[in-house]
Motif scaffolding. Sequence first.
Motif, PDB file in Angstrom:
ATOM      1  N   THR A  15       0.819  -1.206   0.000  1.00 59.36           N
ATOM      2  CA  THR A  15       0.000   0.000   0.000  1.00 59.36           C
ATOM      3  C   THR A  15       0.852   1.255   0.000  1.00 59.36           C
ATOM      4  OG1 THR A  15      -0.113  -0.047   2.376  1.00 59.36           O
ATOM      5  CG2 THR A  15      -1.924  -1.078   1.178  1.00 59.36           C
ATOM      6  N   ARG A  98      -8.172   3.658   9.206  1.00 60.42           N
ATOM      7  CA  ARG A  98      -7.140   3.191   8.265  1.00 60.42           C
ATOM      8  C   ARG A  98      -6.646   4.289   7.326  1.00 60.42           C
ATOM      9  NH1 ARG A  98      -7.730   0.029   2.732  1.00 60.42           N
ATOM     10  NH2 ARG A  98      -9.187   1.758   2.568  1.00 60.42           N
ATOM     11  N   GLU A 102      -2.810   5.687   7.029  1.00 56.61           N
ATOM     12  CA  GLU A 102      -1.951   5.623   5.840  1.00 56.61           C
ATOM     13  C   GLU A 102      -1.491   7.011   5.406  1.00 56.61           C
ATOM     14  OE1 GLU A 102      -3.546   1.405   4.003  1.00 56.61           O
ATOM     15  OE2 GLU A 102      -3.862   3.246   2.836  1.00 56.61           O
ATOM     16  N   LYS A 106       2.425   8.007   5.165  1.00 52.37           N
ATOM     17  CA  LYS A 106       2.997   8.442   3.883  1.00 52.37           C
ATOM     18  C   LYS A 106       3.552   9.853   3.963  1.00 52.37           C
ATOM     19  CE  LYS A 106       0.191   5.378   1.072  1.00 52.37           C
ATOM     20  NZ  LYS A 106      -1.049   5.261   0.288  1.00 52.37           N
ATOM     21  N   PRO A 142      -3.164  -1.829   7.443  1.00 50.88           N
ATOM     22  CA  PRO A 142      -1.701  -1.679   7.354  1.00 50.88           C
ATOM     23  C   PRO A 142      -1.003  -2.588   8.365  1.00 50.88           C
ATOM     24  CG  PRO A 142      -2.769   0.474   7.541  1.00 50.88           C
ATOM     25  CD  PRO A 142      -3.843  -0.555   7.726  1.00 50.88           C
TER      26      PRO A 142
END
Length: 228
Positions: A15, A98, A102, A106, A142
């Motif tokens: 991902t 979630r 993420e 990132k 994740p």
Amino acid sequence: MEGDSSKGNKGSLKTGGGSNDPRGALIVLEGLDRSGKSSQSARLVSYLEGIGHSAELWRFPDRTTSVGQMISAYLSNESQLDDHTIHLLFSANRWEKRSLMETKLKSGTTLIVDRYSYSGVAFSAAKGLDLHWCKAPEFGLPAPDLVLYLDIPPEKAAERGGYGDERYEQLEFQKKVAECYHALRDSSWKIIDACRPMEEIEKQLQGIVLDNIVACKVGKPISQLWSS
Ligand code: DGP
């Protein structure tokens, strides 16, 4: 001591953003009730911020959401729910975070997370639910880069006080939870002796976490739970 590295925890799907931008690490603290997770998580975040890393403290269950409030009522025995139903609510509580998780990773923020999917599986499997059924709703979340398992005998945790107000804070149940946690160990786990003085544990965690953050910054993609 390290966890059993023969079992992988991660699916093959990636991902990560596909770029080599430095990302944050997803670091989870797990362990029995009263093992010291919350104190150590908070100390880790202060330490990381103090040395200039972008880091945030997260915890599951997140009791601030509407799902989290249902979980909180269940834990304090204000409501009764079927074991499968509450299991899925705990999982939903992770899924609803979630996307934000993420995004943060990132953008380079390290997340120190007090409990995650391993609590989800261990506490439900300890009630007698099938381990594979318990893992299924977590697939695709994740995968942590690192799981720090604060290892303490259930009897010792019970002696620490503050035990007894919530549903799962019973010695016999915690013994079963410990067994279920054991079945979940994989290559992402480090087993930390949580019977030692707090400062000693704190120092050990700092070293492990820094190494991990560096590894993530050099382009390690974010993986997904849970292929095995
Ligand atoms: P804490 O807020 O960390 O004290 O957790 C509250 C209680 O809920 C604790 O006894 C552990 C349990 N718990 C945490 N996450 C989960 C989960 O995903 N599923 C189940 N069944 N129990 C959980």
